[in-house]
Motif scaffolding. Structure first.
Motif, PDB file in Angstrom:
ATOM      1  N   GLU A 109      49.798  88.156 -37.498  1.00 14.72           N
ATOM      2  CA  GLU A 109      51.186  87.776 -37.790  1.00 14.72           C
ATOM      3  C   GLU A 109      52.154  88.909 -37.484  1.00 14.72           C
ATOM      4  OE1 GLU A 109      52.156  85.834 -41.471  1.00 14.72           O
ATOM      5  OE2 GLU A 109      50.235  84.774 -41.491  1.00 14.72           O
ATOM      6  N   ASP A 110      51.764  90.148 -37.823  1.00 19.10           N
ATOM      7  CA  ASP A 110      52.636  91.284 -37.534  1.00 19.10           C
ATOM      8  C   ASP A 110      52.810  91.478 -36.032  1.00 19.10           C
ATOM      9  OD1 ASP A 110      53.005  91.738 -40.221  1.00 19.10           O
ATOM     10  OD2 ASP A 110      51.598  93.425 -40.333  1.00 19.10           O
ATOM     11  N   SER A 167      55.339  88.999 -34.872  1.00 15.69           N
ATOM     12  CA  SER A 167      56.667  89.430 -35.295  1.00 15.69           C
ATOM     13  C   SER A 167      57.226  90.509 -34.362  1.00 15.69           C
ATOM     14  CB  SER A 167      56.597  89.955 -36.737  1.00 15.69           C
ATOM     15  OG  SER A 167      57.835  90.445 -37.134  1.00 15.69           O
ATOM     16  N   GLU A 202      48.390  95.578 -31.521  1.00 20.46           N
ATOM     17  CA  GLU A 202      49.667  95.662 -32.233  1.00 20.46           C
ATOM     18  C   GLU A 202      50.240  97.074 -32.165  1.00 20.46           C
ATOM     19  OE1 GLU A 202      50.834  95.654 -36.858  1.00 20.46           O
ATOM     20  OE2 GLU A 202      49.717  93.892 -36.194  1.00 20.46           O
ATOM     21  N   ARG A 239      53.666  97.999 -30.382  1.00 22.96           N
ATOM     22  CA  ARG A 239      54.731  98.607 -31.195  1.00 22.96           C
ATOM     23  C   ARG A 239      55.269  99.863 -30.526  1.00 22.96           C
ATOM     24  NH1 ARG A 239      52.442  98.985 -35.918  1.00 22.96           N
ATOM     25  NH2 ARG A 239      53.596  97.312 -36.907  1.00 22.96           N
TER      26      ARG A 239
END
Length: 190
Positions: free
Chosen positions: A52-53, A56, A28, A32
């Motif tokens: 989940e992040d 997203s 992640e 990001r």
């Protein structure tokens, strides 16, 4: 004193196919920062699960998610690979598979198994600064990034655009143009 011998380059990640293997916190973080710097990056992620992040963040970019364990065929057509699994054995397998196929690879938090590091990046319009600590201290790179984000003015892009226009008006040889631009911009650092 030890020296950083890394060669910095700026990749047009829209033109490359990036593979991130893993779906946890480290994957992640890598995703990001990749999308923050290159929102148009072409990314595939492979993992048995995704936070989940992570989902997203992936939905905001050109990111394909594949729920599966790593298999060598996922390297096909990829240019750059980032291994972030929680299994050192799998990460080293990914590294070896990439080296056998001449693909650039980064095994997160394992510098001997990296062809490149993902350092700190500061972006202000057309100006981008990459910061490397030679893989020794990501925290230092982060702090330097924060420092440069504070001290570089937001309107630096105006200067870049204006200098680009001015550069196009200069006549003469390459050396004469460089000299004129050097004279014109020397006050920026004094």
């Amino acid at each position: 004193m030890e020296r950083n011998n890394l060669y910095p380059i700026f990749l047009k990640s829209k033109n490359l196919k990036v593979l991130i293997v893993g779906g946890g916190f480290v994957a992640e973080e890598k995703l990001r920062f990749l999308l923050k710097s290159s929102p148009d990056a072409n990314v595939t992620m492979v993992a048995p699960f995704f936070r989940e992040d992570t989902i997203s963040i992936a939905e905001k970019g050109d990111v394909t998610r594949i729920e599966d364990h790593y298999k060598p065929h996922y390297l096909e057509g990829k240019h750059v690979v980032v291994a972030t699994t929680d299994s050192p054995e799998v990460n080293i397998e990914i590294y070896n598979d990439c080296r056998a196929q001449s693909k650039l690879v980064n095994v997160a938090d394992n510098p001997p198994y990296c062809d490149f590091y993902m350092g700190g990046i500061v972006t202000k319009g057309n100006v981008k600064i990459a910061i490397s600590t030679n893989g020794k201290s990501p925290t230092t790179a982060k702090r330097l990034r924060q420092f440069f984000e504070e001290v570089i003015p937001e309107n630096i892009d105006d200067l870049v655009i204006n200098l680009n226009h001015y550069r196009k008006t200069i006549k003469g040889t390459f050396e004469e143009k460089v000299e004129q631009l050097n004279q014109f911009t020397k006050t920026l650092i004094s």
